[in-house]
Write a protein that holds these residues in place. Sequence first.
Motif, PDB file in Angstrom:
ATOM      1  N   ARG A   9       0.852  -1.195   0.000  1.00  0.00           N
ATOM      2  CA  ARG A   9       0.000   0.000   0.000  1.00  0.00           C
ATOM      3  C   ARG A   9       0.882   1.237   0.000  1.00  0.00           C
ATOM      4  O   ARG A   9       1.902   1.276   0.697  1.00  0.00           O
ATOM      5  N   PRO A  10       0.515   2.262  -0.766  1.00  0.00           N
ATOM      6  CA  PRO A  10       1.326   3.486  -0.803  1.00  0.00           C
ATOM      7  C   PRO A  10       1.364   4.168   0.558  1.00  0.00           C
ATOM      8  O   PRO A  10       0.395   4.128   1.326  1.00  0.00           O
ATOM      9  N   GLY A  11       2.499   4.786   0.857  1.00  0.00           N
ATOM     10  CA  GLY A  11       2.638   5.539   2.094  1.00  0.00           C
ATOM     11  C   GLY A  11       2.048   6.929   1.960  1.00  0.00           C
ATOM     12  O   GLY A  11       1.579   7.327   0.884  1.00  0.00           O
ATOM     13  N   PRO A  12       2.044   7.707   3.031  1.00  0.00           N
ATOM     14  CA  PRO A  12       1.459   9.054   2.995  1.00  0.00           C
ATOM     15  C   PRO A  12       2.280   9.995   2.117  1.00  0.00           C
ATOM     16  O   PRO A  12       3.510   9.936   2.097  1.00  0.00           O
ATOM     17  N   TYR A  13       1.588  10.843   1.374  1.00  0.00           N
ATOM     18  CA  TYR A  13       2.247  11.817   0.523  1.00  0.00           C
ATOM     19  C   TYR A  13       2.636  13.055   1.326  1.00  0.00           C
ATOM     20  O   TYR A  13       1.977  13.414   2.308  1.00  0.00           O
ATOM     21  N   ARG A  14       3.698  13.699   0.866  1.00  0.00           N
ATOM     22  CA  ARG A  14       4.072  15.018   1.396  1.00  0.00           C
ATOM     23  C   ARG A  14       3.688  16.043   0.331  1.00  0.00           C
ATOM     24  O   ARG A  14       4.122  15.939  -0.814  1.00  0.00           O
ATOM     25  N   SER A  15       2.887  17.021   0.709  1.00  0.00           N
ATOM     26  CA  SER A  15       2.355  17.973  -0.269  1.00  0.00           C
ATOM     27  C   SER A  15       2.853  19.382   0.016  1.00  0.00           C
ATOM     28  O   SER A  15       3.034  19.770   1.168  1.00  0.00           O
ATOM     29  N   PHE A  16       3.054  20.142  -1.068  1.00  0.00           N
ATOM     30  CA  PHE A  16       3.456  21.539  -0.956  1.00  0.00           C
ATOM     31  C   PHE A  16       3.093  22.238  -2.262  1.00  0.00           C
ATOM     32  O   PHE A  16       2.877  21.588  -3.294  1.00  0.00           O
ATOM     33  N   TYR A  17       3.027  23.561  -2.209  1.00  0.00           N
ATOM     34  CA  TYR A  17       2.681  24.353  -3.385  1.00  0.00           C
ATOM     35  C   TYR A  17       3.931  24.971  -4.003  1.00  0.00           C
ATOM     36  O   TYR A  17       4.858  25.355  -3.298  1.00  0.00           O
ATOM     37  N   VAL A  18       3.946  25.048  -5.334  1.00  0.00           N
ATOM     38  CA  VAL A  18       4.955  25.828  -6.038  1.00  0.00           C
ATOM     39  C   VAL A  18       4.219  26.888  -6.849  1.00  0.00           C
ATOM     40  O   VAL A  18       3.054  26.708  -7.215  1.00  0.00           O
TER      41      VAL A  18
END
Length: 334
Positions: free
Chosen positions: A37-46
């Motif tokens: 199962r995929p792990g948690p994503y890290r999200s940010f804006y550019v």
Amino acid sequence: MRARRGKRRKRAVAEFESSLEPELLRLQDELAAGTWRPGPYRSFYVHEHKRRLITAAPFRHRVVHHALLNVLEPVFEPMFIHDSYACRVGKGQHKAIDRFQHWARGHKYVLRGDVRKFYPSVDHEILMAVLRRRIRDQQVLALCGTILASGAGILESEYEMAWFGGDDLFTPLGRGRGLPIGNLTSQFFGNVYLNELDRFIKQTLGCRCYLRYMDDIALFSQDKRELYCWLLRVMEALAGLRLMLSRGRTRVWQAGDGVEFLGLRVYPGHRLVRRATAHRYCRRLKKLALLRRCGRATYQNVRDSLAAWFGHTVRAHAYRLNREILGRSALLAP
């Protein structure tokens, strides 16, 4: 290992490599058993050209994405048209601009457009149907579905609600959609998805001079009316993929007047950097100067930024602009 290219100094990469064989064997067992199962994503804006939400998967799971593409790419690559230039070996942005300019020299008009909110709008059910037409291995299909499901909802805030023929009021709410920008698989799945449009334009419309760079498209013709007819047909084809063209960024241009494409204004005989692009980069240099004064950026960061800029403008007529930018960057030297 392709997944670690350019990332060997990252802590997560070092931790994975410190126990490489056990980690790979564990991944192999999970994939074989269907329990990965995929792990948690890290999200940010550019904020480059426009605001984008970027998501990064844990390194361990990026290894799985690369392994999956090793299986999928040999199947789908022969199906892609020659003039699809994004995220493919031997293609790229500069070759797309070269091709655009080559066709601009021989045609009076060009239909330029892009898909509105492409990555947040990709429909999972349609994409899986496309994959099933070429992939028979159920484990591979299940892995694709797992990766797609892991990204569902991440880009929901970026999606602009849209309804298509046959929809009722709640249809858009019940469909999984979205490819997280930053996943290697997202770039590939995007090419698979829009290959349906490519083949429609080349085979059904019969447009010989057509190219695509991810969701940016360009169709060339000597007849303006033909392009407007094609525009209506392209809109219909995209509706079948539950996509729409951007209203303000899609129009028919005279090729000789210069057309904005992939950050440059392309004329039949030369290319210029878009004014907005130059202003945006100058603002980025000012921000780097502030970070340098605060000790939060190094001169190597400045060099990397300049290398990326000159890589983008190397084939444009930008001598005076780049001389000015070099003068400004000299103030940031140690």
